[in-house]
Design a protein around this motif. Sequence first.
Motif, PDB file in Angstrom:
ATOM      1  N   GLY A  88     -28.010  -2.361 -27.956  1.00  0.00           N
ATOM      2  CA  GLY A  88     -28.487  -0.981 -27.929  1.00  0.00           C
ATOM      3  C   GLY A  88     -28.116  -0.241 -29.197  1.00  0.00           C
ATOM      4  O   GLY A  88     -27.057  -0.486 -29.778  1.00  0.00           O
ATOM      5  N   ASN A  89     -28.990   0.665 -29.619  1.00  0.00           N
ATOM      6  CA  ASN A  89     -28.772   1.428 -30.849  1.00  0.00           C
ATOM      7  C   ASN A  89     -29.314   2.839 -30.659  1.00  0.00           C
ATOM      8  O   ASN A  89     -30.324   3.040 -30.012  1.00  0.00           O
ATOM      9  CB  ASN A  89     -29.487   0.716 -32.016  1.00  0.00           C
ATOM     10  CG  ASN A  89     -29.506   1.517 -33.300  1.00  0.00           C
ATOM     11  OD1 ASN A  89     -30.561   1.771 -33.865  1.00  0.00           O
ATOM     12  ND2 ASN A  89     -28.358   1.946 -33.765  1.00  0.00           N
ATOM     13  N   GLY A  90     -28.593   3.816 -31.219  1.00  0.00           N
ATOM     14  CA  GLY A  90     -29.066   5.199 -31.169  1.00  0.00           C
ATOM     15  C   GLY A  90     -28.065   6.129 -30.529  1.00  0.00           C
ATOM     16  O   GLY A  90     -27.763   5.997 -29.345  1.00  0.00           O
ATOM     17  N   ASP A  91     -27.486   7.026 -31.329  1.00  0.00           N
ATOM     18  CA  ASP A  91     -26.614   8.112 -30.856  1.00  0.00           C
ATOM     19  C   ASP A  91     -25.202   7.697 -30.454  1.00  0.00           C
ATOM     20  O   ASP A  91     -24.476   8.519 -29.886  1.00  0.00           O
ATOM     21  CB  ASP A  91     -27.250   8.868 -29.671  1.00  0.00           C
ATOM     22  CG  ASP A  91     -28.481   9.656 -30.061  1.00  0.00           C
ATOM     23  OD1 ASP A  91     -28.784   9.720 -31.266  1.00  0.00           O
ATOM     24  OD2 ASP A  91     -29.152  10.209 -29.167  1.00  0.00           O
ATOM     25  N   VAL A  92     -24.790   6.472 -30.704  1.00  0.00           N
ATOM     26  CA  VAL A  92     -23.403   6.110 -30.376  1.00  0.00           C
ATOM     27  C   VAL A  92     -22.506   6.658 -31.488  1.00  0.00           C
ATOM     28  O   VAL A  92     -22.511   6.155 -32.607  1.00  0.00           O
ATOM     29  CB  VAL A  92     -23.231   4.588 -30.243  1.00  0.00           C
ATOM     30  CG1 VAL A  92     -21.756   4.248 -30.000  1.00  0.00           C
ATOM     31  CG2 VAL A  92     -24.074   4.057 -29.101  1.00  0.00           C
ATOM     32  N   ASP A  93     -21.752   7.699 -31.148  1.00  0.00           N
ATOM     33  CA  ASP A  93     -20.940   8.356 -32.177  1.00  0.00           C
ATOM     34  C   ASP A  93     -19.510   8.632 -31.722  1.00  0.00           C
ATOM     35  O   ASP A  93     -18.784   9.394 -32.355  1.00  0.00           O
ATOM     36  CB  ASP A  93     -21.611   9.658 -32.628  1.00  0.00           C
ATOM     37  CG  ASP A  93     -21.900  10.586 -31.461  1.00  0.00           C
ATOM     38  OD1 ASP A  93     -21.408  10.322 -30.342  1.00  0.00           O
ATOM     39  OD2 ASP A  93     -22.618  11.584 -31.656  1.00  0.00           O
ATOM     40  N   SER A  94     -19.103   7.997 -30.608  1.00  0.00           N
ATOM     41  CA  SER A  94     -17.728   8.191 -30.142  1.00  0.00           C
ATOM     42  C   SER A  94     -17.302   6.989 -29.307  1.00  0.00           C
ATOM     43  O   SER A  94     -18.148   6.292 -28.731  1.00  0.00           O
ATOM     44  CB  SER A  94     -17.626   9.456 -29.276  1.00  0.00           C
ATOM     45  OG  SER A  94     -18.298   9.254 -28.049  1.00  0.00           O
ATOM     46  N   PRO A  95     -15.986   6.745 -29.226  1.00  0.00           N
ATOM     47  CA  PRO A  95     -15.505   5.637 -28.391  1.00  0.00           C
ATOM     48  C   PRO A  95     -15.899   5.776 -26.926  1.00  0.00           C
ATOM     49  O   PRO A  95     -16.274   4.791 -26.283  1.00  0.00           O
ATOM     50  CB  PRO A  95     -13.980   5.706 -28.558  1.00  0.00           C
ATOM     51  CG  PRO A  95     -13.772   6.343 -29.895  1.00  0.00           C
ATOM     52  CD  PRO A  95     -14.897   7.343 -30.021  1.00  0.00           C
ATOM     53  N   GLU A  96     -15.841   7.027 -26.385  1.00  0.00           N
ATOM     54  CA  GLU A  96     -16.216   7.216 -24.972  1.00  0.00           C
ATOM     55  C   GLU A  96     -17.664   6.837 -24.721  1.00  0.00           C
ATOM     56  O   GLU A  96     -17.987   6.178 -23.739  1.00  0.00           O
ATOM     57  CB  GLU A  96     -16.038   8.679 -24.522  1.00  0.00           C
ATOM     58  CG  GLU A  96     -14.642   9.188 -24.519  1.00  0.00           C
ATOM     59  CD  GLU A  96     -14.331   9.921 -25.801  1.00  0.00           C
ATOM     60  OE1 GLU A  96     -13.537  10.849 -25.736  1.00  0.00           O
ATOM     61  OE2 GLU A  96     -14.864   9.565 -26.866  1.00  0.00           O
ATOM     62  N   LYS A  97     -18.526   7.280 -25.620  1.00  0.00           N
ATOM     63  CA  LYS A  97     -19.946   6.993 -25.444  1.00  0.00           C
ATOM     64  C   LYS A  97     -20.183   5.488 -25.489  1.00  0.00           C
ATOM     65  O   LYS A  97     -20.932   4.936 -24.679  1.00  0.00           O
ATOM     66  CB  LYS A  97     -20.765   7.707 -26.526  1.00  0.00           C
ATOM     67  CG  LYS A  97     -22.196   7.959 -26.117  1.00  0.00           C
ATOM     68  CD  LYS A  97     -22.961   8.711 -27.196  1.00  0.00           C
ATOM     69  CE  LYS A  97     -22.858  10.200 -27.070  1.00  0.00           C
ATOM     70  NZ  LYS A  97     -23.742  10.898 -28.026  1.00  0.00           N
TER      71      LYS A  97
END
Length: 335
Positions: A204-213
Motif C-alpha cells: 500500500g502507498n499513499g498518506d503514510v506519514d506517521s508510525p501510528e498510521k
Amino acid sequence: MSVKIGNIDLGEFPLLLAPMEDVSDPPFRYVCKKNGADMMYTEFISSEGLIRDAAKSRQKLDIFEYERPIGIQIFGGDIDHMREASEIASAAGPDLVDINYGCPVKNVVCKGAGSSLLQDIDKMVKMTEAVVKASHLPVTVKTRLGWDDNTKNVYEVAERLQDVGIQALTIHGRTRAQLYKGEADWSLIREIKRNPRIKIPIFGNGDVDSPEKAANWSMEYEIDGIMIGRAAIGYPWIFREVKHFFKTGEHLAGPTIEERIEVCRTHLDKSLEWKGPRTGIFEMRRHYANYFKGLPDFKPYRMRLVAEPDINNIYSILEEVAEKFADYDATKVLA
C-alpha cells in the motif's frame, strides 16, 4: 512470514521507499537506507530516454551495492520500447524491474505512459507481458486505483498482471484524477489482498506519514508492506520510527539537531560526489527546508543555504544552525 519477491527476501513487513522524480536519487536513497528502508527504487526512467541513450536517463541507472535490494523503475507508452528499456535496465544489475502505471503528471500521461495505461488495460497487460519476457529479473508494478472515480479498475488490473507474471504490486490509494489531493483510500487495496486469486505481495502507498498510521493501516488493510514516499523527504528517520513503533508500540524520539545536521550534510556530500559540485549544490537546495522543518525562525538560514554557491560556506551555515539551535529540543518537532 517473510515477504518475498522472487528470491528477494524482504523480511516480515517491509518498508519500501517510493520512486519519486527528482528526489529518489542515490544521495537520497543513501540516507533512507541508513535509516531503515528495506527496499528502494530509482526515480522513474523514460523508456524513450534509455533507448536514445540520453545522458539523464542513463545516469538514473546508477545503483550501488549498499542499496540492495533495489528496483529500477521504467515508464513509457510504446510496448516495443518498453521491452527494449527492460533489457537495458536489467543489464544495469538491479534486483528487479518495476513498471510505472501510476504517475499522474500531464506530460507523462499525454504520451500514453504512467497512469494513462489505466484507460487501456489490454495494452497495459500486453506491455507488462513484454517487459516480463524481456527481463531475467522479477518484474513488479506500481499503479493507482483507476483513472477516476467511475473507473476504479485496479482489482481487474491486479488479477490480469499477476496472470502475465508480475511478482508484486504496489497500489497508491488514489485515482489519476485525484493527483495527490484528497485522502488516499486503501479499502480497495484490502479487497485485492483478500482476493483468493491473488498470490503476489500487495503493498500500500499513499498518506503514510506517521508510525501510528503505518501500524494501524498494516492491520486494517492487511497489506504485505508499506511504500513511503513524500513523508521521507527531508525525514528519512520515518523508516526507523515506524519499525521501532511496530516492535515496541512506543514512539522513538525524533532526530536531534545534531542528527539533522549530520544527515543533511551526508546527503549533501553524497550529492556532490555523485553529481559534481555545481549540480550537487543546486539540486540539494530543495531539501534544506524539509530537513529543518518545524524549527522556529529557520527561514533566514534557509534563504542563505539556497542562495550559497560555495560548498565551504554551506558547511559554515550548517555549523551556525547547529550552534543556534544547540539548546533547542528538536526531537519534539513533528516531521
